[in-house]
Design an enzyme around this catalytic site. Structure first.
Site, short mmCIF file in Angstrom:
data_model
loop_
_atom_site.label_atom_id
_atom_site.label_comp_id
_atom_site.label_asym_id
_atom_site.label_seq_id
_atom_site.Cartn_x
_atom_site.Cartn_y
_atom_site.Cartn_z
N ASN A 199 0.83 -1.21 0.00
CA ASN A 199 0.00 0.00 0.00
C ASN A 199 0.86 1.26 0.00
O ASN A 199 0.58 2.21 -0.73
CB ASN A 199 -0.90 0.02 1.24
CG ASN A 199 -2.16 -0.81 1.04
OD1 ASN A 199 -2.67 -0.94 -0.07
ND2 ASN A 199 -2.66 -1.38 2.12
N GLU A 234 -6.73 -8.10 4.58
CA GLU A 234 -5.92 -8.92 3.66
C GLU A 234 -5.71 -10.29 4.27
O GLU A 234 -4.69 -10.92 4.09
CB GLU A 234 -4.59 -8.23 3.31
CG GLU A 234 -3.96 -7.43 4.42
CD GLU A 234 -3.17 -8.29 5.40
OE1 GLU A 234 -3.74 -8.55 6.48
OE2 GLU A 234 -2.03 -8.67 5.10
#
Ligand code: GH3
Ligand code: MG
Ligand code: MG
Ligand code: MG
Length: 312
Positions: A199, A234
């Site tokens: 990210n 995730e």
């Protein structure tokens, strides 16, 4: 571009309609303070294959709802000093009942009255007397829609996998089956490695694509009967019914290897991502949550042991 072949299109449409619009039946709660009408509508619906719960007193509706869990309710508007629209408004504020269809059934033909009933959260307004055929078809179509909505609501919108709570309850069901029928099953927890860095380096949108990538890989690699859920951001949960720990390891190691080979496009060229997996034999634990916890512990052991692989 190629012209559309009309017969082929018609054939396709027909197949779609036949396949997808099998209305079947469902669960209907009929609420009416008039015992004769209550019985009449209930019998019609039962004749059409529906499972019916009769409710004559508004006071018992809420407990009956949680117990019976109908696809739709078919409700009178005026019931003594109780107004069905009040119940509709209440249900519309409760996320638990977001998929529940509410059909009002009333002899009230005044359009303002009907307008108000719909404004309070009714999906439909049928005027008494209603023909058996229309009543049945209205119920069939709405039960079907209610189930479609339910299915959507149980799926995670990014990955299409089962959401946390449903995945957990499916793992629970498999736990019951494998203990009852005495065969081995495995529960696995999966977590992407160093995902924060993905990210940070490539942005959240690219991160989302990686999550989707793993979801697709799991869908294609695992069996139709395997449970696959997005457990958290995730993190994924998988249950492999009728599978030994050894076979599960092979399966999960293949997933890890294939994941590491996928090339994602990032802000500065392609990159790859690995994942860690922890597993536990589902049937060995008294409660499914204990097996999930054991798989989670194995996952963290894997993280500590260098990630990118499977531990049980
Ligand atoms: P580790 O290898 O120890 O698992 O390291 P990690 O960086 O993956 O650590 P952790 O699992 O704690 O971090 C999860 C990160 O995943 C934090 C959060 O920003 C990110 N994340 C969670 N949900 C989503 C999502 O839906 N989309 C994206 N892009 N990122 C998410
Ligand atoms: Mg009445
Ligand atoms: Mg992680
Ligand atoms: Mg995590």
């Amino acid at each position: 571009s190629e012209p559309v072949d009309v017969p082929v299109l018609a054939d396709y449409m027909e197949r779609l309609i036949n396949e997808k619009m099998e209305f079947g039946s469902g669960r209907v709660m009929v609420i009416d303070d008039d015992p004769e009408l209550l019985e009449r509508y209930s019998l019609i619906l039962e004749g059409g294959g529906f499972e019916v719960r009769r409710v004559s007193s508004p006071a018992t509706v809420l407990s009956a709802l949680s117990e019976f869990r109908p696809d739709i309710i078919l409700m009178d508007v005026q019931m003594g000093n109780f107004n069905g629209t009040t119940l509709a408004r209440m249900l519309r504020f409760d996320p638990e009942w977001v998929g529940l269809h509410i059909i009002f059934l009333s002899s009230e033909e005044d359009s303002e009255f009907q307008f108000d009933a719909l404004s309070q959260g009714g999906d439909d307004f049928l005027t008494k007397p209603v023909s058996d055929r229309i009543l049945l078809q209205a119920a069939r179509v709405r039960c079907y829609r209610a189930r479609q909505l339910d299915k959507l609501a149980s799926r995670d919108s990014l990955t299409g996998l089962l959401k946390h709570s449903l995945a957990k309850s499916e793992v629970g069901k498999e736990h019951g089956r494998c203990q009852r029928l005495d065969y081995p099953s495995v529960v696995a927890m999966l977590d992407l490695d160093h995902f924060k860095q993905v990210n940070d380096r490539h942005g959240h949108r690219v991160g989302d694509l990686v999550i989707k990538g793993l979801a697709n890989l799991l869908r294609h690699r695992l069996r139709k009967t395997d449970v696959i859920g997005r457990y958290g951001g995730e993190e994924f949960i998988v249950a492999l019914p009728n599978c030994t720990l050894e076979n599960a390891r092979r399966s999960m190691e293949a997933v890890c290897e294939q994941m590491s080979k996928i090339e994602f496009s990032g802000s500065d060229g392609t990159f790859s991502v690995t994942l860690s997996v922890g597993m536990a034999p589902l049937e060995d634990y008294e409660k499914p949550e204990d097996a999930i916890e054991a798989a989670d512990r194995a996952l963290y052991a894997r993280k500590a042991a260098g990630r990118n692989g499977v531990t049980s």
